[in-house]
Design a protein around this motif. Sequence first.
Motif, PDB file in Angstrom:
ATOM      1  N   HIS A 262       0.836  -1.195   0.000  1.00  0.00           N
ATOM      2  CA  HIS A 262       0.000   0.000   0.000  1.00  0.00           C
ATOM      3  C   HIS A 262       0.878   1.256   0.000  1.00  0.00           C
ATOM      4  O   HIS A 262       0.639   2.188  -0.777  1.00  0.00           O
ATOM      5  N   GLU A 263       1.906   1.252   0.854  1.00  0.00           N
ATOM      6  CA  GLU A 263       2.792   2.421   0.913  1.00  0.00           C
ATOM      7  C   GLU A 263       3.514   2.617  -0.419  1.00  0.00           C
ATOM      8  O   GLU A 263       3.732   3.751  -0.848  1.00  0.00           O
ATOM      9  N   HIS A 266       1.799   4.754  -2.850  1.00  0.00           N
ATOM     10  CA  HIS A 266       1.928   6.204  -2.708  1.00  0.00           C
ATOM     11  C   HIS A 266       3.150   6.735  -3.463  1.00  0.00           C
ATOM     12  O   HIS A 266       3.157   7.875  -3.894  1.00  0.00           O
ATOM     13  N   GLU A 339      -5.534   7.385  -1.205  1.00  0.00           N
ATOM     14  CA  GLU A 339      -5.523   6.163  -0.383  1.00  0.00           C
ATOM     15  C   GLU A 339      -6.257   5.027  -1.096  1.00  0.00           C
ATOM     16  O   GLU A 339      -5.809   3.884  -1.078  1.00  0.00           O
ATOM     17  N   HIS A 384      -7.921   9.376   5.388  1.00  0.00           N
ATOM     18  CA  HIS A 384      -8.193   8.041   4.851  1.00  0.00           C
ATOM     19  C   HIS A 384      -9.702   7.809   4.763  1.00  0.00           C
ATOM     20  O   HIS A 384     -10.453   8.294   5.602  1.00  0.00           O
TER      21      HIS A 384
HETATM   22 ZN   LIG Z   1      -1.802   5.316   2.534  1.00  0.00          ZN
END
Ligand SMILES: [Zn+2]
Length: 415
Positions: A262-263, A266, A339, A384
């Motif tokens: 997930h990171e 970004h 997100e 988020h």
């Molecule tokens: Zn995130």
Amino acid sequence: MEPIFTPEQLAEIQAYHLPLYIKSAVSPLVYLGVLALILGVLVRPFYRWSESCADGLSQRLAFLRTAPVSRVLIQSLDRLWGEPGWGAAILFALLVELFIELIYVPATIYFGYVLEHRHGMSAYTPLRFLLDELKGIALEGFAVSALALGLYGLARRMNRWWLVLGLPTALLMLGASALDPYRSQVFFEQAPLEQGPLRERITALMARAEVPFQDVRVEKTSVASKRLQAYFAGQGPTRTIVLNDVILQELEPDEVLAAVAHEAGHVHEPKWPGRIAASLALVALLFVIDRLLRLSATRGWFGTTRFADIRTFPLLWLLSFFVFFLSAPISSAFSREREREADRYALQLTQDPAAFRRMLVKAARVNKMDPDPPRWVVLKGHSHPPIGERLAAVPPAPEKRAPAEGLPVLTEPSH
Ligand SMILES: [Zn+2]
């Protein structure tokens, strides 16, 4: 599949969040009240006290004007300010900051310590809590003094100071994120993640994502908080994957990988539109400040006697409050969209929706996230999407068994 929370857990989570929602509704009004008190009543006495205190100090510390190192520092401050009085200006700015901090002491203790402990979210000892708060106040005091000196010092000396200050600051802002890996270390100890299967799997995952990084580090936040946390700090060559020690205790390797993926999502999002917008907004904000300072000087607001009089400093707090209060719903809407995109990216990268789902469920349980917060709280500034919404977006894992009862909490529309 079991629901994320039992009814008891859900009741506990609601009890934990209710004071936070009340705070969210009330705090803008309280803050405006505090600023009104400062601007309406306290500016003059604060300024008188700062002047006399600065006088006293400059007499008592006169030897610093001739001592080897401090002499150079004091001379350059004289030159920046263009006249005597920078000492009073710093003291005034610090006094305003300290006064606001003092008013907020009960709220800081309640929300930062009492409420967190009552719901088992905090591991702070009173001493460690106090030290971290003092560290935060000291950092802010340093920033406030630098801002007062730099902004007012430059404004006194140059007509187009807002451009002269705005452009390099905007450039600095663009580069500052490279220093992120070092900033969090002011508060928590970090160590490299030990060699082993988890580190190897993270390295392989990042290779597939084509995300170069410097190190994977473990941040010992468990001394302060029981929350799970993972983030990437820095850019390019300084990029560091930071996992906290709680995440390593609570999550299985597959789930840690889902969080890292997930990171990584970004990293791939377009950063330049946001950065350019922030830089332009900063220069525009400084221009508005310039107009405000000129208006204050001609009208003699707060007893000001000249352009860029430090007595207008609390006005900058008011202005930045409005800027952040009004822009938070917009910037948080963009953030929530990023997100969602990072979640989609992670699912694509790992091809493991089951682990991603388990990661979200554990994060929700450990961090006591409200699966369905009031819509206005989300719109006001949640970075988020609600965890219920994120879970609903995870495609069902291809399972042979028929799924058991659904997720009653989550399948309801959230508004
Ligand atoms: Zn995130």
